[in-house]
Design an enzyme around this catalytic site. Structure first.
Site, PDB file in Angstrom:
ATOM      1  N   LYS A 192       0.857  -1.187   0.000  1.00 13.52           N
ATOM      2  CA  LYS A 192       0.000   0.000   0.000  1.00 13.52           C
ATOM      3  C   LYS A 192       0.893   1.237   0.000  1.00 13.52           C
ATOM      4  O   LYS A 192       2.009   1.156   0.473  1.00 13.52           O
ATOM      5  CB  LYS A 192      -0.903   0.001   1.243  1.00 13.52           C
ATOM      6  CG  LYS A 192      -1.770  -1.245   1.402  1.00 13.52           C
ATOM      7  CD  LYS A 192      -2.934  -1.262   0.444  1.00 13.52           C
ATOM      8  CE  LYS A 192      -3.703  -2.576   0.572  1.00 13.52           C
ATOM      9  NZ  LYS A 192      -4.832  -2.716  -0.320  1.00 13.52           N
TER      10      LYS A 192
ATOM     11  N   HIS B 271      -6.870 -13.952  -7.140  1.00 12.62           N
ATOM     12  CA  HIS B 271      -7.678 -12.987  -6.400  1.00 12.62           C
ATOM     13  C   HIS B 271      -9.105 -13.038  -6.924  1.00 12.62           C
ATOM     14  O   HIS B 271      -9.319 -13.271  -8.107  1.00 12.62           O
ATOM     15  CB  HIS B 271      -7.090 -11.577  -6.571  1.00 12.62           C
ATOM     16  CG  HIS B 271      -7.707 -10.592  -5.623  1.00 12.62           C
ATOM     17  ND1 HIS B 271      -8.938 -10.026  -5.842  1.00 12.62           N
ATOM     18  CD2 HIS B 271      -7.277 -10.084  -4.450  1.00 12.62           C
ATOM     19  CE1 HIS B 271      -9.229  -9.210  -4.835  1.00 12.62           C
ATOM     20  NE2 HIS B 271      -8.249  -9.239  -3.978  1.00 12.62           N
TER      21      HIS B 271
END
Length: 394
Positions: free
Chosen positions: A166, A285
């Site tokens: 992030k 994912h």
């Protein structure tokens, strides 16, 4: 009154067969059916069976050129859902010949392709599928599976640890690689591209691949452990996706990643085949899953999407966290975690498992607990998921 009836026929006559004994080769489906007011549940269940197999709304002369009995889907059992008004579980059996071998895409096109817009139904949800070994054996399945992955990484007897880099959007490739290095050097096994990191203007995919590879090699040299970063190969075309996977292989990294629902099952299966042929692990994912699986009475339950992924191929798949959610959720989540990892899973309605599933020798998939988890969740996560899992923080 008119002397003839218009040609719209009752599906019940042909497609509702309560005496049918299912075959070991049938694909079985459990649908949660909410009929429109006035539509009997048998008709709704039969309509689902018809529309997802050989049926059409009227009789056509070409019906006489084939054997309906051999090719039709059959609604063989209906039961009301306890505690819900006007909801039923309809069990449908499909003959194996209705499906192309080795194609999850064709399986879904047949089973859920048309029926969900059906007028006689207010809502419809596919709760579970029983995949017979005769069909699952036509799939390669996960590129490597749990055991081979542990051998490749030389990591045993514990969950694998990862984290997502992030801020997920906006870092330059060099700073991104720097964050990857710090995480891996600090003791994590894996770092991860966010699912929406593909190849944007601020960080093109090849730059990211190169800097992440540098970070991996540096961290490996300093720790003496094998490290990985899930390089997201998802792209706008499947050719471009394979090109990115080829680049990852040439760089010598251990694992790539794919968003299998937005990328699609056809692309995913191609990538899984490439990964097995070239020794890459494949991290999956599930971006977009909630669009499909969130509504209680309409859509497809995630356990079906998880089974489909095991057939299409993936070594890791995101499967929720359980932590901080409702207790009932826990049993259901553990149900599909078992469907991902184990060879043989008994029918257990309390865990949402409608059918006994026998995967025979298909490799297992590591469930990834990801999304809003932090270090204080560790004891609960290890208790819930056990050793064969990936704990993905951030």
């Amino acid at each position: 009154s008119v002397g003839f009836k218009a040609g719209v026929k009752d599906y019940r006559l042909t497609y509702y067969t309560p005496d049918y004994e299912t075959l070991a080769t049938d694909i079985l489906a459990a649908f949660r059916v909410t009929p429109q007011p006035g539509v009997p549940p048998e008709e709704a269940g039969a309509a689902v069976a018809a529309e997802s197999s050989t049926g059409t709304w009227t009789t056509v002369w070409t019906d006489g050129l084939t054997s309906l009995d051999r090719y039709k889907g059959r609604c063989y059992h209906i039961e009301p859902v306890a505690g819900e008004e006007n909801q039923y579980i309809a069990y449908v059996a499909y003959p194996l010949d209705l499906f192309e071998e080795g194609s999850v895409t064709n399986m879904f096109t047949s089973i859920v392709g048309n029926v969900f817009g059906f007028k006689a139904l207010r809502a419809l949800r596919l709760e579970d599928l029983r995949i017979p070994p005769a069909y699952s054996k036509t799939f390669q399945g996960p590129p490597h599976g749990i055991q081979v992955e542990r051998d490749k990484l030389n990591k045993y007897g514990r969950p694998l640890l990862g984290c997502t880099i992030k801020p997920k959007l906006g870092l330059s490739a060099k700073n991104y690689g720097r964050a990857v290095y710090e995480c891996l050097r600090g003791g994590l096994d894996f770092t991860k591209d966010d699912e929406n990191v593909n190849s944007q203007p601020f960080m093109r995919w090849r730059d990211r691949f190169l800097f992440c590879t540098e970070a991996i090699y540096k961290a490996q040299a300093e720790t003496g452990e094998i490290k990985g970063h899930y390089l997201n190969a998802t792209a706008g075309t499947s050719e471009e996706m394979i090109k990115r996977a080829v680049c990852a292989r040439e760089l010598g990294v251990p694992i790539v990643m794919h968003d299998y629902l937005t990328g699609g099952f056809t692309a995913n299966t191609s990538l899984a085949h490439y990964c097995r042929d070239n020794g890459l692990l494949l991290h999956i994912h599930r971006a977009m899953h909630a669009v499909i699986d969130r509504q209680r009475n309409h859509g497809i339950h995630f356990r079906v999407l998880a089974k489909a992924l095991r057939m299409s191929g993936g070594d890791h798949i995101h499967s929720g966290t359980v932590v901080g959610k409702l207790e009932g959720e826990r049993d259901v989540t553990l149900g599909f975690v078992d469907l991902l990892r184990d060879d043989f899973i008994e029918k257990d309605r309390s865990r949402g498992i409608y059918f006994t599933q026998d995967w025979v020798s298909m490799p297992g998939v590591l469930p990834v607990a990801s999304g809003g988890i932090h270090v204080w969740h560790m004891p609960a996560l290890t208790e819930i998921f056990g050793d064969d899992s990936v704990l993905q923080f951030g």
